[in-house]
Design a protein around this motif. Structure first.
Motif, PDB file in Angstrom:
ATOM      1  N   GLN A  66      75.572  78.225  61.048  1.00 22.33           N
ATOM      2  CA  GLN A  66      75.153  77.666  59.763  1.00 22.33           C
ATOM      3  C   GLN A  66      76.100  78.114  58.649  1.00 22.33           C
ATOM      4  N   SER A  67      76.480  79.390  58.658  1.00 21.73           N
ATOM      5  CA  SER A  67      77.475  79.890  57.701  1.00 21.73           C
ATOM      6  C   SER A  67      78.861  79.651  58.277  1.00 21.73           C
ATOM      7  N   TYR A  68      79.815  79.326  57.433  1.00 21.31           N
ATOM      8  CA  TYR A  68      81.141  78.946  57.915  1.00 21.31           C
ATOM      9  C   TYR A  68      81.894  80.138  58.506  1.00 21.31           C
ATOM     10  N   ALA A  69      81.640  81.347  57.968  1.00 21.44           N
ATOM     11  CA  ALA A  69      82.262  82.585  58.472  1.00 21.44           C
ATOM     12  C   ALA A  69      83.784  82.476  58.530  1.00 21.44           C
ATOM     13  N   LEU A  70      84.377  81.937  57.452  1.00 25.23           N
ATOM     14  CA  LEU A  70      85.836  81.836  57.376  1.00 25.23           C
ATOM     15  C   LEU A  70      86.411  83.068  56.681  1.00 25.23           C
ATOM     16  N   TYR A  71      87.660  83.373  56.998  1.00 24.65           N
ATOM     17  CA  TYR A  71      88.345  84.478  56.331  1.00 24.65           C
ATOM     18  C   TYR A  71      88.922  83.950  55.017  1.00 24.65           C
ATOM     19  N   PRO A  72      88.421  84.430  53.854  1.00 22.50           N
ATOM     20  CA  PRO A  72      88.824  83.837  52.574  1.00 22.50           C
ATOM     21  C   PRO A  72      90.294  84.047  52.228  1.00 22.50           C
ATOM     22  N   HIS A  73      90.913  85.101  52.768  1.00 22.26           N
ATOM     23  CA  HIS A  73      92.309  85.397  52.428  1.00 22.26           C
ATOM     24  C   HIS A  73      93.297  84.659  53.329  1.00 22.26           C
ATOM     25  N   MET A  74      92.798  83.985  54.348  1.00 19.76           N
ATOM     26  CA  MET A  74      93.675  83.270  55.278  1.00 19.76           C
ATOM     27  C   MET A  74      93.711  81.781  54.946  1.00 19.76           C
ATOM     28  N   ARG A  82      95.899  75.400  52.569  1.00 22.08           N
ATOM     29  CA  ARG A  82      94.942  75.817  51.538  1.00 22.08           C
ATOM     30  C   ARG A  82      94.099  76.990  52.037  1.00 22.08           C
ATOM     31  N   LYS A  83      93.486  77.681  51.081  1.00 25.37           N
ATOM     32  CA  LYS A  83      92.536  78.742  51.404  1.00 25.37           C
ATOM     33  C   LYS A  83      91.117  78.132  51.398  1.00 25.37           C
ATOM     34  N   PRO A  84      90.171  78.737  52.094  1.00 24.41           N
ATOM     35  CA  PRO A  84      88.805  78.197  52.141  1.00 24.41           C
ATOM     36  C   PRO A  84      88.190  77.969  50.763  1.00 24.41           C
ATOM     37  N   GLY A  85      88.526  78.839  49.791  1.00 19.85           N
ATOM     38  CA  GLY A  85      87.971  78.689  48.446  1.00 19.85           C
ATOM     39  C   GLY A  85      88.403  77.423  47.747  1.00 19.85           C
ATOM     40  N   GLN A  86      89.446  76.766  48.263  1.00 21.67           N
ATOM     41  CA  GLN A  86      89.944  75.525  47.662  1.00 21.67           C
ATOM     42  C   GLN A  86      89.365  74.282  48.338  1.00 21.67           C
ATOM     43  N   LEU A  87      88.403  74.490  49.235  1.00 24.34           N
ATOM     44  CA  LEU A  87      87.827  73.389  49.997  1.00 24.34           C
ATOM     45  C   LEU A  87      86.374  73.145  49.607  1.00 24.34           C
ATOM     46  N   SER A  88      85.913  71.922  49.872  1.00 25.78           N
ATOM     47  CA  SER A  88      84.495  71.613  49.699  1.00 25.78           C
ATOM     48  C   SER A  88      83.700  72.201  50.860  1.00 25.78           C
ATOM     49  N   GLY A  89      82.373  72.176  50.740  1.00 22.95           N
ATOM     50  CA  GLY A  89      81.529  72.685  51.820  1.00 22.95           C
ATOM     51  C   GLY A  89      81.740  71.934  53.116  1.00 22.95           C
ATOM     52  N   GLY A  90      81.867  70.607  53.039  1.00 21.06           N
ATOM     53  CA  GLY A  90      82.087  69.818  54.243  1.00 21.06           C
ATOM     54  C   GLY A  90      83.416  70.119  54.896  1.00 21.06           C
ATOM     55  N   GLN A  91      84.450  70.330  54.061  1.00 24.12           N
ATOM     56  CA  GLN A  91      85.762  70.666  54.609  1.00 24.12           C
ATOM     57  C   GLN A  91      85.744  72.041  55.272  1.00 24.12           C
ATOM     58  N   ARG A  92      85.045  72.975  54.673  1.00 17.72           N
ATOM     59  CA  ARG A  92      84.956  74.311  55.269  1.00 17.72           C
ATOM     60  C   ARG A  92      84.245  74.256  56.620  1.00 17.72           C
ATOM     61  N   GLN A  93      83.192  73.418  56.697  1.00 21.24           N
ATOM     62  CA  GLN A  93      82.504  73.306  57.977  1.00 21.24           C
ATOM     63  C   GLN A  93      83.415  72.673  59.023  1.00 21.24           C
ATOM     64  N   ARG A  94      84.265  71.749  58.611  1.00 20.21           N
ATOM     65  CA  ARG A  94      85.221  71.155  59.545  1.00 20.21           C
ATOM     66  C   ARG A  94      86.225  72.194  60.033  1.00 20.21           C
ATOM     67  N   VAL A  95      86.613  73.115  59.156  1.00 21.10           N
ATOM     68  CA  VAL A  95      87.515  74.194  59.573  1.00 21.10           C
ATOM     69  C   VAL A  95      86.834  75.047  60.641  1.00 21.10           C
ATOM     70  N   ALA A  96      85.541  75.365  60.417  1.00 18.57           N
ATOM     71  CA  ALA A  96      84.797  76.155  61.404  1.00 18.57           C
ATOM     72  C   ALA A  96      84.726  75.421  62.741  1.00 18.57           C
ATOM     73  N   LYS A 126      95.588  79.454  59.575  1.00 17.19           N
ATOM     74  CA  LYS A 126      95.373  80.769  60.181  1.00 17.19           C
ATOM     75  C   LYS A 126      93.926  80.966  60.605  1.00 17.19           C
ATOM     76  N   ASN A 127      92.985  80.393  59.839  1.00 12.92           N
ATOM     77  CA  ASN A 127      91.583  80.472  60.239  1.00 12.92           C
ATOM     78  C   ASN A 127      91.350  79.762  61.564  1.00 12.92           C
ATOM     79  N   ILE A 128      91.916  78.559  61.692  1.00 12.87           N
ATOM     80  CA  ILE A 128      91.710  77.789  62.915  1.00 12.87           C
ATOM     81  C   ILE A 128      92.391  78.458  64.108  1.00 12.87           C
TER      82      ILE A 128
END
Length: 332
Positions: free
Chosen positions: A82-90, A129-143, A94-96
């Motif tokens: 449910q939470s994206y659990a992405l590394y904000p500094h990557m 881009r960093k996760p902070g520059q993405l929308s919620g839907g984009q962050r979930q796609r990264v996850a 690099k997250n993927i």
């Protein structure tokens, strides 16, 4: 391959069995949705499959091999939370690629896998881009991309859209369904939202207090609910369930009729009632009608249906769409 088999799987916390002995077959390539109210055990069951919870009894087979005591990392499954659990500094790239780096995958091969996943998920232009520059839907796609690059036997989704707003939920629902069509990989998806279950699943598993109430395709559960619980849970708005004399005269303890299977008239009908709240949704209007001796009935009408609060209205249930349930709650 991604066939998952549960045989008498049980989970207890102390003396409380949150999952009584349960049997289930999930075929390779199926999109299976676990659905039920909060506390029904659906997330616990998913975590048992993932290996994040230990089974108290029973066995979990993955492609025919017993994985009951296999560590999560060695089950060949990928989980999206449910939470994206992405590394904000990557960066997104690099997250993927992080699980590939941890697994010691060759950098060139890792780049190829990340690029392929980004293409499938429409993330190619966001890789730097960093996760902070993405929308919620984009962050979930990264996850999800982080799961894809592992090329798992099955994907496990634990309410992945709960943190998104309504519009994004609809978009992501479509994207995950399209992803399944593209990858052809087994997917198990947990949600409390039966609309998600109905629109996404090949097969729905309805859970209640850790027990399976019914397994089947969305239309099977809609047309032929096995019991009162499933009848009241599947469908939006939910089925009208009526007890008392109206049910008894039809030889049942409970009768059910869906809002879309009740005919409306301002002049004559089987039941007479008074219009209460009207919910105007544009294409549809849902009327909440007060009929003496019955619970408030929900009736689906056209978007321009012209009645108002307090108006008298007549209702006639479509006889061939009526559901009958016995004293044990099971369909008759």
């Amino acid at each position: 391959m991604g066939k998952i088999t549960l045989r008498n799987v049980t989970k207890k916390f102390g003396d409380v069995a949150v999952i009584p002995a349960l049997n289930l077959d999930i075929e390779n390539g199926e999109f299976v949705v676990f659905v039920g109210p909060s506390g029904c055990g659906k997330s616990t069951l998913l975590r048992l499959i993932a290996g994040l919870e230990d089974t108290t009894d029973g066995s979990i087979l993955i492609d025919g091999a017993d994985a009951t005591d296999t560590p999560p990392a060695k089950r060949g499954l990928a989980m999206v939370f449910q939470s994206y659990a992405l590394y904000p500094h990557m960066s997104v790239r690099k997250n993927i690629s992080f699980p590939l780096k941890m697994a010691g995958v060759d950098p060139a091969e890792a780049t190829r896998k990340v690029d392929n996943a980004a293409k499938v998920l429409n993330l190619t232009s966001y890789l730097d881009r960093k996760p902070g520059q993405l929308s919620g839907g984009q962050r979930q796609r990264v996850a999800i991309g982080r799961a894809i690059v592992r090329e798992p036997k099955a994907f496990l989704f634990d309410e992945p859209l709960s943190n998104l707003d309504a519009a994004l939920r609809v978009n992501m629902r479509l994207e995950i369904t399209e992803l399944h069509q593209t990858l052809k990989t087994t997917m198990i998806y947990v949600t409390h939202d039966q609309v998600e279950a109905m629109t996404m699943a090949d097969k729905i598993v309805v859970l209640n207090a850790g027990r399976i109430e019914q397994v089947g395709s969305p239309l099977t559960l809609y047309r032929n609910p096995a019991n009162v619980f499933v009848a009241g849970f599947i469908g939006s708005p939910k089925m009208n369930l009526i007890t008392g004399p109206e049910a008894e005269k039809r030889g049942a303890t409970t009768i059910g009729i869906r809002p879309e299977h009740i005919d409306l008239s301002t002049t004559a009908g089987e039941w007479q009632g008074e219009v209460g709240v009207s919910e105007h949704l544009g294409s549809d209007t849902f009327l909440h009608v007060h009929v003496p001796g019955m619970p408030t009935l929900t009736v689906r009408a056209g978007g321009e249906y012209g009645v108002h609060h307090g108006d008298r209205i007549f209702l006639t249930p479509q006889a061939d769409k009526m559901h009958r349930f016995g004293a044990d709650g099971k369909a008759m």
